[in-house]
Write a protein that holds these residues in place. Structure first.
Motif, mmCIF file in Angstrom:
data_model
loop_
_atom_site.group_PDB
_atom_site.id
_atom_site.type_symbol
_atom_site.label_atom_id
_atom_site.label_comp_id
_atom_site.label_asym_id
_atom_site.label_seq_id
_atom_site.Cartn_x
_atom_site.Cartn_y
_atom_site.Cartn_z
ATOM 1 N N THR A 189 47.210 18.530 12.364
ATOM 2 C CA THR A 189 45.958 18.202 13.032
ATOM 3 C C THR A 189 45.033 17.410 12.117
ATOM 4 O O THR A 189 44.372 16.452 12.549
ATOM 5 C CB THR A 189 45.248 19.484 13.499
ATOM 6 O OG1 THR A 189 46.117 20.213 14.366
ATOM 7 C CG2 THR A 189 43.965 19.154 14.252
ATOM 8 N N SER A 199 44.609 15.477 18.777
ATOM 9 C CA SER A 199 44.928 15.830 17.386
ATOM 10 C C SER A 199 45.414 17.274 17.289
ATOM 11 O O SER A 199 46.429 17.557 16.638
ATOM 12 C CB SER A 199 43.690 15.634 16.503
ATOM 13 O OG SER A 199 43.273 14.291 16.489
ATOM 14 N N TRP A 200 44.703 18.175 17.954
ATOM 15 C CA TRP A 200 45.087 19.587 17.917
ATOM 16 C C TRP A 200 46.398 19.838 18.659
ATOM 17 O O TRP A 200 47.240 20.624 18.209
ATOM 18 C CB TRP A 200 43.974 20.455 18.497
ATOM 19 C CG TRP A 200 42.836 20.664 17.545
ATOM 20 C CD1 TRP A 200 41.674 19.963 17.473
ATOM 21 C CD2 TRP A 200 42.771 21.651 16.499
ATOM 22 N NE1 TRP A 200 40.882 20.440 16.451
ATOM 23 C CE2 TRP A 200 41.525 21.474 15.842
ATOM 24 C CE3 TRP A 200 43.624 22.651 16.068
ATOM 25 C CZ2 TRP A 200 41.123 22.269 14.773
ATOM 26 C CZ3 TRP A 200 43.235 23.446 14.995
ATOM 27 C CH2 TRP A 200 42.001 23.260 14.360
#
Length: 318
Positions: free
Chosen positions: A113, A151-152
């Motif tokens: 991430t 991103s996560w």
């Protein structure tokens, strides 16, 4: 050791963490050092999160990503350091099989991430410096939220792949991990299964999750540097460089240690050398991040001073 092995299956109840095995005399010093760095990391990153949340002037894309990065660093260092501090105080530190899997899962999630968040911050700086007229159109709240969410998600998917592959291996030779915590390379190095699929997956995922965001960040800064050096940007060059230096320092520190850790065969794994790298990217990097950003950023320093003097209290009461 709680280890038994059949022909095709391994039954392990726990792993032994051997990271502190050869540094018994320095345990007191390491405990104080790790505890101090952990405290600095928590205070620094939580302070940045508070400053970003409470200061309306910092409700911009750059500081949105900085707040996300600070939250990630708090989680990142909390996955490993509290367990390391507890392990220093015992003779034979161990971690359960499921505990090891959980620790590695969250660690890999946060590593992946962070790479995408750093790339998002580079994109924000690119539009701010190279495409200022289009900045508000492209870097709006909805776009920033989408980028952070992606991103996560990428970090979670990457961790799911590696955790599943790693903990489906057999561990027949030993259950001793030559590290302070559970990570992919030391676990692959003690498996008695064929780890070629794992190594291919590690390299392939590293290209997409690690190398791709890194290259994207470098390309973004190549355009930024060109814009700063151009005639149109000379007047604002000094200010632009100041806003980018902090981010570049974090990128170099993070990717330098990450590439060394994950982009090499498990046969080259070394206890002493990789322990130092492990400390670098698991403790030193999240500890230095708030210091780097606060020391190089006037807005963050001003926000911290206002927070320290309880400047926000009246507005909160209203």
């Amino acid at each position: 050791m709680n280890l038994s092995c059949s022909e095709n299956q391994t039954s392990i109840k726990e792993f032994i963490l051997l990271g502190f095995e050869n540094i018994k005399q320095e345990k007191s010093f390491l405990f104080i050092l790790f505890l101090t760095m952990y405290t600095i990391c928590l205070l620094g990153n939580l302070l940045i999160i508070a400053v970003v949340l409470l200061n309306q002037a910092l409700h911009t894309p750059m500081y949105f990503f900085l707040g996300n990065l600070s939250f990630l660093d708090v989680c990142y260092i909390s996955v490993t350091v509290p367990k390391m501090l507890a392990d220093i105080c015992v003779e034979s530190p161990s971690i359960s099989f499921m505990g090891c899997a959980a620790q590695m899962y969250f660690l890999v999630t946060l590593v992946g991430t962070e790479g995408f968040l750093l790339a998002s911050m580079a994109l924000d700086r690119f539009f701010a410096i190279c495409r200022p007229l289009s900045y508000t159109q492209f870097m709006n709240k909805w776009t920033c939220l989408q980028m952070a969410t992606i991103s996560w998600i990428c970090g979670l998917l990457n961790a799911s792949l590696h955790t599943t592959l790693t903990f489906h291996l057999s561990y027949c030779r030993t259950n001793g991990i030559s590290h302070f915590f559970c990570d992919i390379p030391p676990l692959l190095s003690i498996s008695c299964s064929d780890t070629s699929v794992n190594e291919v997956a590690l390299f392939t995922a590293g290209v997409f999750v690690g190398l791709s965001p890194f290259c994207f960040t470098l390309v973004s800064y190549a355009f930024i540097l060109h814009a700063i050096l151009s005639n149109q940007q000379k007047r604002q060059g000094h200010k632009a460089i100041s806003t980018c230096v902090s981010h570049l320092a974090v990128v170099i520190l993070f990717y330098g240690s990450g590439i060394f850790t994950y982009f090499r065969p498990t046969s080259s794994y070394s206890l002493e050398r990789d322990q130092l790298v492990g400390v670098l990217y698991n403790i030193l990097t999240p500890t230095l991040n708030p210091l780097i950003y606060s020391l190089r950023n006037k807005e963050v320093k001003l926000g911290m001073r206002r927070l320290m003097t309880f400047h926000y209290v009246p507005s909160l009461v209203r």
